[in-house]
Each structure stands twice: as C-alpha cells, then as structure tokens.
Design a protein around this motif. Structure first.
Motif, short mmCIF file in Angstrom:
data_model
loop_
_atom_site.label_atom_id
_atom_site.label_comp_id
_atom_site.label_asym_id
_atom_site.label_seq_id
_atom_site.Cartn_x
_atom_site.Cartn_y
_atom_site.Cartn_z
N TRP A 31 0.82 -1.21 0.00
CA TRP A 31 0.00 0.00 0.00
C TRP A 31 0.85 1.26 0.00
O TRP A 31 0.64 2.17 -0.79
CB TRP A 31 -0.94 0.00 1.21
N VAL A 32 1.84 1.28 0.92
CA VAL A 32 2.66 2.49 1.03
C VAL A 32 3.44 2.73 -0.26
O VAL A 32 3.52 3.85 -0.76
CB VAL A 32 3.62 2.38 2.23
N SER A 33 3.99 1.63 -0.82
CA SER A 33 4.80 1.86 -2.02
C SER A 33 3.94 2.31 -3.18
O SER A 33 4.34 3.23 -3.93
CB SER A 33 5.60 0.60 -2.37
N ALA A 34 2.74 1.73 -3.35
CA ALA A 34 1.89 2.16 -4.46
C ALA A 34 1.48 3.62 -4.27
O ALA A 34 1.58 4.44 -5.20
CB ALA A 34 0.65 1.28 -4.55
N LEU A 35 1.05 3.97 -3.04
CA LEU A 35 0.58 5.33 -2.80
C LEU A 35 1.69 6.35 -3.00
O LEU A 35 1.51 7.36 -3.68
CB LEU A 35 0.03 5.45 -1.37
N SER A 36 2.86 6.06 -2.42
CA SER A 36 3.88 7.10 -2.48
C SER A 36 4.43 7.24 -3.88
O SER A 36 4.80 8.34 -4.30
CB SER A 36 4.99 6.82 -1.48
N SER A 37 4.47 6.14 -4.67
CA SER A 37 4.95 6.34 -6.04
C SER A 37 3.90 7.09 -6.85
O SER A 37 4.25 7.85 -7.77
CB SER A 37 5.33 5.03 -6.69
N LEU A 38 2.63 6.91 -6.51
CA LEU A 38 1.59 7.70 -7.18
C LEU A 38 1.75 9.18 -6.86
O LEU A 38 1.69 10.05 -7.74
CB LEU A 38 0.21 7.21 -6.74
N VAL A 39 1.99 9.47 -5.57
CA VAL A 39 2.19 10.87 -5.16
C VAL A 39 3.40 11.47 -5.87
O VAL A 39 3.36 12.60 -6.36
CB VAL A 39 2.36 10.96 -3.63
N THR A 40 4.48 10.67 -5.95
CA THR A 40 5.68 11.16 -6.64
C THR A 40 5.36 11.53 -8.07
O THR A 40 5.81 12.55 -8.59
CB THR A 40 6.76 10.06 -6.64
N MET A 41 4.54 10.67 -8.73
CA MET A 41 4.20 10.93 -10.12
C MET A 41 3.42 12.23 -10.25
O MET A 41 3.70 13.05 -11.13
CB MET A 41 3.40 9.77 -10.68
N ILE A 42 2.45 12.44 -9.35
CA ILE A 42 1.65 13.66 -9.42
C ILE A 42 2.53 14.89 -9.21
O ILE A 42 2.44 15.89 -9.93
CB ILE A 42 0.52 13.61 -8.37
N LEU A 43 3.48 14.78 -8.24
CA LEU A 43 4.39 15.90 -7.99
C LEU A 43 5.26 16.16 -9.21
O LEU A 43 5.54 17.33 -9.54
CB LEU A 43 5.27 15.59 -6.78
N ALA A 44 5.68 15.09 -9.90
CA ALA A 44 6.51 15.27 -11.09
C ALA A 44 5.72 15.99 -12.18
O ALA A 44 6.26 16.85 -12.88
CB ALA A 44 7.02 13.93 -11.58
N VAL A 45 4.43 15.65 -12.32
CA VAL A 45 3.60 16.35 -13.30
C VAL A 45 3.53 17.84 -12.96
O VAL A 45 3.69 18.72 -13.82
CB VAL A 45 2.17 15.76 -13.35
N MET A 46 3.35 18.13 -11.64
CA MET A 46 3.30 19.54 -11.22
C MET A 46 4.62 20.24 -11.52
O MET A 46 4.64 21.41 -11.93
CB MET A 46 3.00 19.63 -9.73
N LEU A 47 5.73 19.50 -11.34
CA LEU A 47 7.04 20.09 -11.59
C LEU A 47 7.20 20.46 -13.06
O LEU A 47 7.65 21.56 -13.40
CB LEU A 47 8.13 19.11 -11.15
N VAL A 48 6.79 19.51 -13.94
CA VAL A 48 6.87 19.79 -15.38
C VAL A 48 6.05 21.03 -15.71
O VAL A 48 6.49 21.93 -16.44
CB VAL A 48 6.38 18.58 -16.20
N HIS A 49 4.85 21.10 -15.12
CA HIS A 49 3.99 22.25 -15.38
C HIS A 49 4.65 23.54 -14.91
O HIS A 49 4.62 24.56 -15.60
CB HIS A 49 2.65 22.04 -14.68
N GLN A 50 5.26 23.49 -13.73
CA GLN A 50 5.90 24.69 -13.19
C GLN A 50 7.07 25.14 -14.06
O GLN A 50 7.23 26.34 -14.34
CB GLN A 50 6.38 24.43 -11.77
N VAL A 51 7.88 24.16 -14.49
CA VAL A 51 9.02 24.52 -15.35
C VAL A 51 8.51 25.12 -16.65
O VAL A 51 9.08 26.08 -17.18
CB VAL A 51 9.90 23.28 -15.62
N LYS A 52 7.38 24.57 -17.15
CA LYS A 52 6.82 25.09 -18.41
C LYS A 52 6.36 26.54 -18.24
O LYS A 52 6.59 27.39 -19.09
CB LYS A 52 5.65 24.21 -18.84
N SER A 53 5.71 26.82 -17.10
CA SER A 53 5.11 28.15 -16.97
C SER A 53 6.09 29.18 -16.42
O SER A 53 5.98 30.36 -16.74
CB SER A 53 3.87 28.08 -16.08
N GLU A 54 7.09 28.75 -15.62
CA GLU A 54 7.94 29.75 -14.97
C GLU A 54 9.41 29.65 -15.36
O GLU A 54 10.26 30.30 -14.76
CB GLU A 54 7.83 29.61 -13.44
N GLY A 55 9.75 28.79 -16.32
CA GLY A 55 11.16 28.67 -16.71
C GLY A 55 11.91 27.73 -15.78
O GLY A 55 11.32 27.07 -14.93
N ILE A 56 13.24 27.70 -15.94
CA ILE A 56 14.07 26.76 -15.19
C ILE A 56 13.95 27.03 -13.70
O ILE A 56 14.05 28.16 -13.24
CB ILE A 56 15.54 26.88 -15.63
#
Lengths: 493, 140
Positions: A31-56
């Motif tokens: 459970w913990v490993s599935a949940l936390s890797s899901l959270v990591t993925m969502i955070l990575a999506v947010m990171l890509v979005h942030q880099v796209k909108s605000e630069g490096i």
C-alpha cells in the motif's frame, strides 16, 4: 522558496526509510509503495507544469548561494525525465505485486526500489558534479542489491561482474572530477561551464571530456564499454530488469548529454567526432546482438544498446533538430523498454522459458499479451503513428542537416533490423501451433498485464500526441543547445 | 576444553565505558574540533564489537536489545527530519538554524540543528556497522 524540485527525490526516500520498519508486513509494504509512487508521479507532473510556466527552477539546498552550496536545477529535460522515472517506478511496483514473490518482498525489496528511484531522480535533478556522483552511487548501490536480491546462482555470478565494472567506473568518475576541479576550481555545473569558457586550456579539458565520456559510457553502455550489460541484465527477475533497462543506462546517457552540452563546447570538432563514431558503432554492435540471439530477453537487452547509440548519435550532430529528437527518443525508449521487459517477464511466467525455440502459438490462448507486444514492437521500431517515429525522424533529419549522411543512414537501417529482431519474437513465439509450450492450463496474467498495457497505451498516446508534447521537448532542447540559459538561471547574474 | 577468559572480560567491562565516553566526546566535539557523527558512530560500534569479542552474541544481544536495522531507519529519519524543518519555515531543504542558550549547568551553549543531522549519521553508522558484523557473525 521553491521546494517542489526536491519532493520527487524526498518522497521516495521517506517512504523507503519508512518501509524498513515494516519489512515483514507485505500489506503495508504494498500500500505504502503504491501510494507514495503515485504521489511522486503527481508531484513530477506539477514540476513539469511549473518549469513550463515559470522557466528553469533552481533551489539552493541549505540556503547557500549558487556556486558555494549544492544547487538542484530542474530544466525541462530533467523535469521530463523525472516524470518518466516516476511513471516507470509506479508501474514497476504494481508489476512487482504479482511477480516478485513474497520471499523477496519480505526482504526489503520495496525500500531498495525506492532508493533506486531516489538515486535516479536525484541524478536527473542535481546541478553539482560531485552531487551527481553521490546520486550515481545511491542508484548503483540499490542496483547492486536488486541484481543479487534472491540469491540464485546466475544472479550471484552476474552481480560480481556488475559490481566490479561499476566500482572501477565510479573510481574513474572520482578521478575525473578531481582533474576537472584542479583545472576549474569549482563543482557547480553552471559555474564549471562559465569557468571553462574563461580558462584557455583546451588540451587538458578535451582529455577530461573524453574521460567523462568513458565514465558515463561505462554506465550507459556505449560501444567498447557495453560488454558487462547483456549478462548482468539477463540475471534478475523481470520487474528488476525493467527498472534497470529503463532507467540505469539512461542516467548515463543523460549525463553525457548534460556534460557535453554544458561543459565541453570549446573543442567540439574533436569530441563530437569521437562521440558520433562511438554512437554509430554502438548501433551496429547492438543490432548485431539483437538479430543474433534466439532469446526473448537477450534481444530486448541488445535493443537497449541500439537505442543508446541512436540517442547519442542525435546528440553528436549538435543540431537543435537532432537534440529535440534525442530527447523525444530518450523518453520514448524508457517507456517502451520497461513495457517490453514486463512482457518478456509475462511470457516467461507462461512458458517457463525465454528461448524462442521453446514455445510458439501464444497468440491464441493469450491474445492480450500478443497484441500488446505487437504494438510495443512496432513502437520500438518507429512505425509512424507510434512513439518511436517522431524522435527517430528528427534525429535522421538533424543528421542530414549536419552532413552526417552515413550515420543517419545507419540509424535508418538499424530500425529495419530492430523491427526484424522483435518481429522474430512475434512470429516464432506468438504464431504457429499452440501445443509446443509446456502445460495446457492457462496461467492467470491479467494482474500482470496492467503495467505493460499502461505503458504501451502511454507510448501510443505519446506518439499520437506528438503535437502536444513537442513544445516541452523543444524547450528542453533549447536549454541544451544554449547553455547560457542554464547558467543564468543558476547563477542569477 | 573450556577456556577461561576472565582477564579479557574484566578488562572489557572497564574499557568499554572509556571507549563509549571517548566516542561521545568525539561526536559532540565535531562542530569545532576534529570528530563528528561518522567517527563517533564507528567508535561506539567499536566498543560493541569489543563486547562481542569478549562475550558471545547472545549475551550482548541481552545487554543491548537493539534491532540495528531499525537503528538505520531511525537515524535516516533524524537526518531527513532535520531537512524537513527547513520546509516548514518556508526555507530550502536542509536549511539549518542555531541559537545561543544559557543552560543551567553548562552555561552559554550554542545549540545547532546540525547536531540533529549528526545524530542521524551517528545512528546510521552504528546501525550499518553492527548489522554487517552481526549478519556475518550469525551466518553458519
């Protein structure tokens, strides 16, 4: 301050440490490993979005200003690779639930997988050359554990070779960083890049660039240095091989991309020529291995080497088109190699062997496996609507623009032989009469199929949605071809 | 033949405390003098190894009922937790803070969150060293 950059490194680290305490409780582990890797993925999506909108995005760890502390830098390339890593980590964990076996799960399997993801994400994100070395070691230590985990005979034998090669290449890495430090006197990548343009010692710097090529080439399996890879990747179970095949060599490739675009732009004639020759030789030798073997796993392992060669050829031309192609192909290849290794694992579960002469006719009892593999194979070879196409097209186009007609021609030819090698698997393993593989009782593979189906669907979407992803890729390529963007973002001058 | 190692055991009983005191001294001296979490942790595990040499594994496990693998996890949590402190106060990861406090016995003392990080290192080093030695020692 912006701490989003570090979260894809931190979340797997925390969950890995947390799971050390519950090593005997498989339910919590899953459970913990599935949940936390899901959270990591969502955070990575947010990171890509942030880099796209605000630069490096940059972050000075410990609040020390840029050249003096460790800086984490997330440009588009590293953000995209962190996202891909998180997706592969998630699918690998889901695949492991049914395939890895309870004995291994009880013995710290998930913590070690998380530490591997920490190392990979960290290596993609760091902006400091020695910190890169540390994250390499985090990743390699975890891979040592994973390659020997379970302790079968073949794993013990191959892990000795694997550890020996990597210890030597790590020592060479430290020596090379020492050389570089004695020339430029700094470890921050942006600062190194700035200083290299100031000091006028191109002789020693060219030597250092070749040393870096040898170090990262050993990690990333380029032509004369790939000898350890086929045996080592053959030993562990499918879930672990998928992690290795998708992530480990690509970290080496990423490091070559980063160092050669950011650091060594002073004497490109020499280094690029060496890189391009090595890349073409890598493609040729990988293709020879891929068509020579009659073994499901071996064929895909040699296809990793081919892909590394293709990506590096795109890098060596140094045209913006080919750089974009390399980045596109890198992400495609991570996804599709993981999917192919998962499928190889499923086929071995069904038939008990990976030898193509040992079974045939799988398509009738297992149509899902067959057609997923067919799609993955076409995507690997680069058939137009699928994901392998756009990357290779751009690389070939960039090769022609850069006047490297031979290299581009070999990239094109290699696709044909790659297609031949995977179609050999499809024709001999999936067609034919169904009575040749052992046992008539159907092995339940539905739960195992989730991971490869998700990845193949992703790869199809990636191919169809090229228009949608291209702006991201172009932005990543821009940073690579113009290092001053990176330097300005880090040093803020 | 049963060997009698009373001299070894008696000397060990005294020496272990001196070694542990020295290791704690090294650990706390780390910020201003040579020393720190790594060498302190190694020396503490050296003391435990001396106990293992003088007595058998079972006795030492009775005296120090610690699961060293959990010690690694606790140490890592110390280190990560120190870093997370920065996130709470809207500073970058691993930002440290310090202050001078007038403690009743010790007088003017500077307290630094880097000590917490060092405690993590200390625990991890003990945990790793003892796990290695114990697993090799118990292996048949």
């Amino acid at each position: 301050m912006n701490n989003l950059i570090i979260l894809p490194i931190l979340i797997p680290l925390i969950s890995g440490v947390f799971l050390i305490f519950f090593s005997k409780n498989i339910r919590i582990q899953r459970w913990v490993s599935a949940l936390s890797s899901l959270v990591t993925m969502i955070l990575a999506v947010m990171l890509v979005h942030q880099v796209k909108s605000e630069g490096i995005q940059t972050m000075n760890v410990s609040n020390w200003e840029a050249p003096f502390g460790i800086t984490l830098v997330s440009d588009m390339l590293s953000a995209l690779l962190v996202l891909t890593t998180s997706i592969i980590g998630l699918t690998c964990i889901i695949y492991s639930f049914r395939s890895i076996g309870e004995d291994r799960e009880r013995f710290y399997y998930y913590p070690v997988v998380f530490f591997l993801i920490v190392g990979v994400n960290g290596a993609f994100t760091t902006g400091d050359i020695f910190n890169l070395f540390v994250f390499f070691e985090v990743m390699l230590m975890s891979s040592y554990v994973l390659i020997v985990h379970g302790g079968t005979k073949i794993q013990l034998r191959e892990s000795i070779k694997y550890i020996l090669v990597n210890v030597i290449s790590s020592a060479l890495f430290v020596i090379t960083v020492g050389f570089l430090y004695s020339v430029v006197g700094t470890l921050n990548m942006a600062h190194i890049s700035q200083r290299i343009n100031e000091v006028d010692e191109s002789g020693i710097l060219t030597v250092i660039s070749i040393l870096f090529l040898i170090v990262f080439g050993l990690k990333g399996a380029i032509f004369p240095l790939y000898f350890w890879l086929p045996g080592s990747y053959y030993a562990p179970p499918a879930a672990i091989t998928a992690l290795f095949g998708a992530l480990l060599t690509k970290v080496g490739v990423y490091s070559i991309m980063r160092t050669h675009t950011l650091f060594f732009s002073h004497d490109t004639g020499y280094t690029q020529q060496i890189l391009s020759v090595l890349a073409v030789m890598t493609i040729i030798f990988g293709v020879i291995g891929a068509i020579a073997y009659w073994d499901f796993n071996k064929i895909i392992i040699y296809n990793i080497i081919v892909a590394v060669g293709i990506i590096l050829f795109g890098l060596s031309t140094m045209t913006p088109t080919a750089l974009a192609g390399s980045i596109f192909y890198l992400i495609h290849d991570m996804i599709i190699k993981a999917a192919l290794f998962f499928l190889a694992g499923i086929v071995i579960t069904i038939t008990g062997t990976s030898n193509l002469r040992g079974f045939s006719g799988l398509i009738k009892p297992y149509p899902g496996v067959g057609w997923t593999f067919f799609l993955a194979a076409l995507a690997l070879a680069g058939i137009p609507p699928l994901s392998g196409f756009a990357g290779k097209l751009l690389i070939v186009q960039g090769g022609f623009e850069g006047g490297q007609f031979w290299g581009a021609g070999i990239v094109l030819m290699s696709s044909l032989l790659v297609l031949f090698s995977v179609m050999k698997i499809f024709i001999h393993g999936f067609w034919g009469s169904a009575d040749t593989f052992k046992g008539d009782d159907k092995v339940p593979v539905r739960a195992l199929m989730i991971a490869p189906i998700v990845l193949v669907a992703l790869s199809v979407l990636y191919g169809i949605g090229t228009e949608f992803v291209m702006p991201y890729i172009i932005e990543a390529a821009e940073t690579l071809s113009d290092p001053s963007i990176y330097i300005e973002a880090v040093l803020k001058e | 033949m049963k060997t009698n190692d009373i001299i070894l055991q008696t000397v060990t009983k005294i020496t272990v405390f001196i070694i542990i005191l020295f290791s704690i001294h090294l650990f706390f001296a780390g910020h201003y003098y040579p020393g720190g979490g790594f060498v302190g942790g190694l020396m503490t595990s050296g003391a435990i190894v001396l106990l293992l040499l003088a007595f058998d594994m079972k006795t030492v496990a009775n005296v120090l009922p610690i699961d060293y693998k959990h010690l690694i996890g606790i140490g890592l949590f110390f280190a990560i937790g120190t870093g997370l402190g920065g996130l709470i106060f809207d500073a970058p990861f691993l930002t440290h803070a310090f202050t001078d406090v007038n403690l009743p016995l010790l007088g003017e003392t500077s307290l630094h969150t880097a000590v917490l990080f060092d405690t993590g290192v200390f625990l991890v080093v003990i945990g790793v060293t003892m796990t290695i030695i114990q697993t090799i020692g118990e292996d048949e």
